[in-house]
Design an enzyme around this catalytic site. Structure first.
Site, PDB file in Angstrom:
ATOM      1  N   HIS A   1     -10.789  -1.422   4.926  1.00  0.00           N
ATOM      2  CA  HIS A   1     -10.443  -1.006   6.292  1.00  0.00           C
ATOM      3  C   HIS A   1     -11.065   0.340   6.667  1.00  0.00           C
ATOM      4  O   HIS A   1     -10.920   0.794   7.810  1.00  0.00           O
ATOM      5  CB  HIS A   1      -8.924  -0.928   6.421  1.00  0.00           C
ATOM      6  CG  HIS A   1      -8.324   0.074   5.499  1.00  0.00           C
ATOM      7  ND1 HIS A   1      -8.280  -0.120   4.122  1.00  0.00           N
ATOM      8  CD2 HIS A   1      -7.822   1.291   5.730  1.00  0.00           C
ATOM      9  CE1 HIS A   1      -7.741   0.947   3.567  1.00  0.00           C
ATOM     10  NE2 HIS A   1      -7.448   1.819   4.504  1.00  0.00           N
ATOM     11  N   ASP A   2     -11.714   0.980   5.696  1.00  0.00           N
ATOM     12  CA  ASP A   2     -12.340   2.286   5.958  1.00  0.00           C
ATOM     13  C   ASP A   2     -13.858   2.199   6.034  1.00  0.00           C
ATOM     14  O   ASP A   2     -14.515   3.201   6.337  1.00  0.00           O
ATOM     15  CB  ASP A   2     -12.016   3.282   4.827  1.00  0.00           C
ATOM     16  CG  ASP A   2     -10.563   3.676   4.774  1.00  0.00           C
ATOM     17  OD1 ASP A   2     -10.091   3.991   3.657  1.00  0.00           O
ATOM     18  OD2 ASP A   2      -9.903   3.660   5.828  1.00  0.00           O
TER      19      ASP A   2
ATOM     20  N   ASP B   1      -2.674   4.945  -2.588  1.00  0.00           N
ATOM     21  CA  ASP B   1      -3.647   5.594  -1.703  1.00  0.00           C
ATOM     22  C   ASP B   1      -4.033   6.979  -2.240  1.00  0.00           C
ATOM     23  O   ASP B   1      -3.152   7.779  -2.568  1.00  0.00           O
ATOM     24  CB  ASP B   1      -2.977   5.738  -0.326  1.00  0.00           C
ATOM     25  CG  ASP B   1      -3.880   6.233   0.755  1.00  0.00           C
ATOM     26  OD1 ASP B   1      -4.842   5.512   1.075  1.00  0.00           O
ATOM     27  OD2 ASP B   1      -3.648   7.334   1.273  1.00  0.00           O
TER      28      ASP B   1
ATOM     29  N   ASP C   1       0.860  -1.188   0.000  1.00  0.00           N
ATOM     30  CA  ASP C   1       0.000   0.000   0.000  1.00  0.00           C
ATOM     31  C   ASP C   1       0.901   1.243   0.000  1.00  0.00           C
ATOM     32  O   ASP C   1       1.592   1.519   0.984  1.00  0.00           O
ATOM     33  CB  ASP C   1      -0.868  -0.028   1.263  1.00  0.00           C
ATOM     34  CG  ASP C   1      -2.141   0.787   1.110  1.00  0.00           C
ATOM     35  OD1 ASP C   1      -3.167   0.395   1.706  1.00  0.00           O
ATOM     36  OD2 ASP C   1      -2.112   1.807   0.395  1.00  0.00           O
TER      37      ASP C   1
ATOM     38  N   GLU D   1      -6.605   4.030  -5.484  1.00  0.00           N
ATOM     39  CA  GLU D   1      -7.790   4.437  -4.729  1.00  0.00           C
ATOM     40  C   GLU D   1      -8.151   5.838  -5.193  1.00  0.00           C
ATOM     41  O   GLU D   1      -7.310   6.753  -5.127  1.00  0.00           O
ATOM     42  CB  GLU D   1      -7.522   4.448  -3.227  1.00  0.00           C
ATOM     43  CG  GLU D   1      -8.770   4.837  -2.446  1.00  0.00           C
ATOM     44  CD  GLU D   1      -8.499   5.284  -1.022  1.00  0.00           C
ATOM     45  OE1 GLU D   1      -7.450   5.897  -0.789  1.00  0.00           O
ATOM     46  OE2 GLU D   1      -9.336   5.017  -0.154  1.00  0.00           O
TER      47      GLU D   1
HETATM   48  O1  TEU Z   1      -8.631   6.741   2.391  1.00  0.00           O
HETATM   49  C1  TEU Z   1      -8.990   7.948   1.760  1.00  0.00           C
HETATM   50  C2  TEU Z   1     -10.392   8.196   1.927  1.00  0.00           C
HETATM   51  O2  TEU Z   1     -11.017   8.782   1.087  1.00  0.00           O
HETATM   52  C3  TEU Z   1     -11.068   7.649   3.116  1.00  0.00           C
HETATM   53  O3  TEU Z   1     -10.272   7.881   4.274  1.00  0.00           O
HETATM   54  C4  TEU Z   1     -12.345   8.401   3.292  1.00  0.00           C
HETATM   55  O4  TEU Z   1     -12.056   9.780   3.203  1.00  0.00           O
HETATM   56  C5  TEU Z   1     -12.869   8.082   4.633  1.00  0.00           C
HETATM   57  O5  TEU Z   1     -12.849   6.713   4.739  1.00  0.00           O
HETATM   58  C6  TEU Z   1     -14.250   8.555   4.793  1.00  0.00           C
HETATM   59  O6  TEU Z   1     -15.152   8.538   4.119  1.00  0.00           O
HETATM   60  C7  TEU Z   1      -7.253   6.435   2.310  1.00  0.00           C
HETATM   61  C8  TEU Z   1      -7.010   5.270   3.245  1.00  0.00           C
HETATM   62  O7  TEU Z   1      -7.778   4.153   2.806  1.00  0.00           O
HETATM   63  C9  TEU Z   1      -7.420   5.709   4.629  1.00  0.00           C
HETATM   64  O8  TEU Z   1      -7.331   4.623   5.550  1.00  0.00           O
HETATM   65  C10 TEU Z   1      -6.517   6.852   5.056  1.00  0.00           C
HETATM   66  O9  TEU Z   1      -6.955   7.338   6.318  1.00  0.00           O
HETATM   67  C11 TEU Z   1      -6.546   7.990   4.037  1.00  0.00           C
HETATM   68  O10 TEU Z   1      -6.459   7.548   2.683  1.00  0.00           O
HETATM   69  C12 TEU Z   1      -5.355   8.911   4.256  1.00  0.00           C
HETATM   70  O11 TEU Z   1      -4.183   8.207   3.880  1.00  0.00           O
END
Ligand code: TEU
Length: 550
Positions: free
Chosen positions: A323-324, A196, A95, A249
C-alpha cells in the site's frame, strides 16, 4: 515450518470494496468478496488497519487498537469476516502499528492533560540547551520529528506525521499494553500479525542528535533493544500460538539485523519485510527524484537478500507491491507494451524465491498506477508534503508533479477495479480516490479473458505443492547476465527476462528437456535445451529436471 509454504494476500480495506456507497471501502465489502479471495487461493489475508483512527495516515494513526472505526464497520462485521475466511481455510493477519499512536489516542490525551503515567508512554523532551528542538531527527513525512507537547514548553517525538506520536518502548507498561492488544485479537481468532516499522522501537534513552553529515535514521533504526522487546512480545502473546504467522516491517535495515529478527532460534518474528529492492530506482537513495533504472538492479538486490538471509538463517517476505509502493508493473515492467508478460514475469521471479510471497490487492489482475493529471487528485500526506517541498526547493510545478505521480503511495491505493463501470464495481458512490483505467483493467475482464490471475493461482499452487520451492535452497544462476534473473531452488530452475528484448540463456544441463512447471507465455512451449534457452520479452518460466536426467 508452517509459513514456508504459505502465500499471503494484502487488502487495504479503504480501497478494496465499499458496501454502503459512501465511496470508502469497509469490512462488509471484504466479506462480500470472500468468494473471489477463495478462488485466488491465498492462505492468509493481511488487512491494513481498520481500527479507530482520524485517518490522517489512512489508519496507520491508531486511536483505539481494540475497536473498529465506524467508517469500516463493527466488531461483529470483523468477526463475521474472520469466521467467513476461516470457512475457506484462509487465516487473518492484523496490522499492529506499535511504534506510534494517533495523538487522538486516549493515552496521548491523558498525557496532555498532565497524567504523568501516560506522559511516560511517549517520548517527550524539553528543548535543547540552546532553546531549539531536542535533537536533529527528521520526520519521514518531511520536516522535523518534534512538535510542541501542548503548552508545556516540551516537545514530543513523531518519526512520521505530527499526529503520530512515537511510543516509549523503554516503559514496561507500554510493552505490556502491546502484548495485551495482541492477546485481545488472538482471542478473536486472529493468527497473523504484521508489525509496522517495528525496528524503530529500540530508541536509546538519550535520543541524541546524529553527528554532522550522519543520517539521523541510524540513531533510531535497529536499536540494540529491538530484539529484546520482540522476544518479550513473542513470549507474552503470539509465541504461544502453534499455528501463526508474524512479519515485521523493517525500515532502512540490514541483512544482519533481519537475519536476527527472523531466525527461528531467536523466537522473535517469523519473517521480515525489507525495502532495499524497492529503492533501486531511487537515484542516490532519494525517493523524490527520478532516473532510469538498470534492468539488473532489481535482480541483484533480490539476489543479495535471498543469499544473505539464507546464509544468516533468516526468512524474507517476498513482495514487490504493497500500500506504500507504486505498482511494480509500472516501475519494473512495461504496462503499455507487455503488461501481462511483465506482470507475470515479476510475479514468477518473486514468488519462487526462498521466502513467503505476499500478493498486494490488484497485482493479480495487473493493476497499474492511476493516470492522474493534477496534484489535487492525490490524497497521501507524504506525497502532498513532498510536492510542497519540491516546489520550495525550486522544481517547477510540472517537474514536481512528474516526480510525485511516479512515487506517490496513492498509486497503490486507488480502488480495486472489479469491473468497467464508473465506480469500477468498488462503489456506487464517489470513490475517495478515483480509479482511472478500469475500462481496460478489471477483475471481470481478467477472469473472462486474461492470464495474469490464472498465473498467480498457479504460482500459489506451486508454493503449496513443490517442497523445493517452499523448503529448498537458493542458488543464483548466470548472475552476470544483463537482462535475465535466473536461480535454482534445488531441483527447480527459474528464469525471467527482465526486458522487452528477446534474449538467450544457457541453462544447467540437468534441465535439458526439462518439464515446464510454469510459463507466462500461452501456447505450446519449445523444449528447453541446455544449449541456449530463448526467452521472449518478459518471458518467465520454471523447470523441473528432465526425465532423462533425473
Ligand atoms: O511504512 C513505513 C515506511 O517506511 C513507509 O511509510 C515509507 O517511509 C514510505 O512509504 C516512503 O518511502 C509504514 C506503513 O506501511 C505506512 O503506510 C505508514 O504510513 C507508516 O509506517 C507509519 O505508520
Amino acid at each position: 515450518m508452517s509459513f514456508h509454504d504459505k502465500v499471503i494476500y494484502q487488502i487495504y480495506p479503504k480501497s478494496f470494496q465499499d458496501s454502503d456507497g459512501n465511496g470508502v471501502g469497509d469490512l462488509r465489502g471484504v466479506i462480500d468478496r470472500i468468494p473471489y479471495l477463495a478462488e485466488l487461493g491465498p492462505d492468509m489475508v493481511w488487512l491494513s488497519p481498520f481500527f479507530v483512527s482520524p485517518q490522517r495516515d489512512n489508519g496507520y494513526d491508531v486511536a483505539d487498537y481494540r475497536a473498529v472505526d465506524p467508517t469500516m464497520g463493527t466488531i461483529d462485521d470483523l468477526q463475521e469476516l474472520i469466521d467467513g475466511l476461516a470457512g475457506h481455510r484462509i487465516g487473518v493477519m492484523f496490522d499492529m502499528v506499535f511504534n506510534h499512536t494517533s495523538t487522538e489516542h486516549e493515552w496521548f490525551r491523558r498525557a496532555l492533560a498532565g497524567e504523568e503515567r501516560f506522559r511516560d508512554y511517549y517520548l517527550i523532551r524539553p528543548p535543547a540547551p540552546d532553546g531549539g528542538l531536542p535533537n536533529n531527527w527528521e520526520s519521514k513525512f518531511g520536516g522535523p520529528a518534534w512538535s510542541k507537547f501542548g503548552d508545556t514548553g516540551d516537545y514530543y517525538l513523531h518519526l512520521f506525521d505530527r499526529t503520530q506520536a512515537d511510543l516509549n518502548w523503554r516503559n514496561p507498561e507500554v510493552r505490556q499494553e502491546m502484548a495485551d492488544i495482541v492477546n485481545f485479537w488472538i482471542g478473536h481468532g486472529v493468527t497473523g500479525f504484521r508489525f509496522d516499522v517495528i525496528n524503530l522501537i529500540g530508541k536509546e534513552e538519550q535520543l541524541r542528535s546524529s553527528p554532522k553529515d550522519v543520517d539521523p535514521r541510524v540513531m533510531y533504526t535497529d536499536g540494540e533493544d529491538v530484539e529484546t522487546y520482540l522476544r518479550e512480545l513473542h513470549d507474552a502473546s503470539f509465541g504461544r500460538l502453534a499455528e501463526r504467522i508474524t512479519v515485521g516491517e523493517m525500515s532502512s535495515t540490514s541483512i544482519q539485523a533481519c537475519a536476527g529478527y527472523s531466525h527461528p532460534d531467536n523466537q522473535e518474528l517469523d519473517m521480515v519485510f525489507s525495502f532495499h529492492h524497492l529503492k533501486v530506482d531511487y537515484p542516490n537513495g532519494q525517493k523524490w527524484a527520478l532516473a532510469p533504472v538498470k534492468p539488473d538492479a532489481l535482480k541483484l538486490k533480490l539476489h543479495e537478500w535471498a543469499e544473505g538471509m539464507q546464509t544468516g538463517g533468516g526468512w524474507n517476505a517476498l513482495f514487490l507491491n504493497n500500500h506504500d509502493q507504486p505498482r511494480s508493473v509500472c516501475r519494473f515492467g512495461d504496462p503499455a507494451g507487455y503488461r501481462a508478460e511483465s506482470a507475470t514475469m515479476l510475479a514468477t521471479i518473486t514468488h519462487l524465491l526462498r521466502g513467503t510471497p505476499f500478493i498486494y490487492m490488484g497485482e493479480e489482475i495487473g493493476m497499474t498506477d492511476p493516470e492522474y493529471d493534477s496534484i489535487t487528485d492525490y490524497a497521501d500526506i507524504e506525497a502532498l508534503n513532498a510536492y510542497d517541498e519540491l516546489i520550495r526547493s525550486g522544481h517547477s510545478a510540472a517537474e514536481a508533479f512528474r516526480i510525485v505521480s511516479a512515487r506517490a503511495r496513492d498509486n497503490a491505493r486507488t480502488p480495486m477495479q472489479w469491473d468497467s463501470s464508473p465506480g469500477a464495481g468498488f462503489t456506487t458512490g464517489n470513490a475517495w480516490l478515483s480509479p482511472t483505467n478500469q475500462d481496460r483493467i478489471n477483475v471481470a475482464t481478467e477472469l473472462s479473458s486474461g492470464r495474469i490471475f490464472r498465473h498467480y493461482q498457479r504460482l500459489i499452487r506451486l508454493r503449496h505443492e513443490i517442497p523445493d520451492i517452499s523448503a529448498g535452497s537458493y542458488r543464483a544462476w548466470a548472475l552476470e547476465h544483463p537482462s535475465v534473473y535466473a536461480y535454482l531452488r534445488d531441483d527447480v530452475f527459474v528464469a525471467g527476462n527482465l526486458t522487452s528484448e528477446t534474449t538467450t540463456l544457457q541453462i544447467p544441463e540437468e534441465f535439458d528437456h526439462g518439464e515446464y512447471l510454469i510459463n507466462n507465455y500461452p501456447g505450446p512451449n519449445y523444449p528447453p535445451t541446455s544449449a541456449s534457452l530463448t526467452l521472449r520479452p518478459y518471458e518467465a518460466l520454471a523447470l523441473s529436471k528432465g526425465e532423462t536426467t533425473s
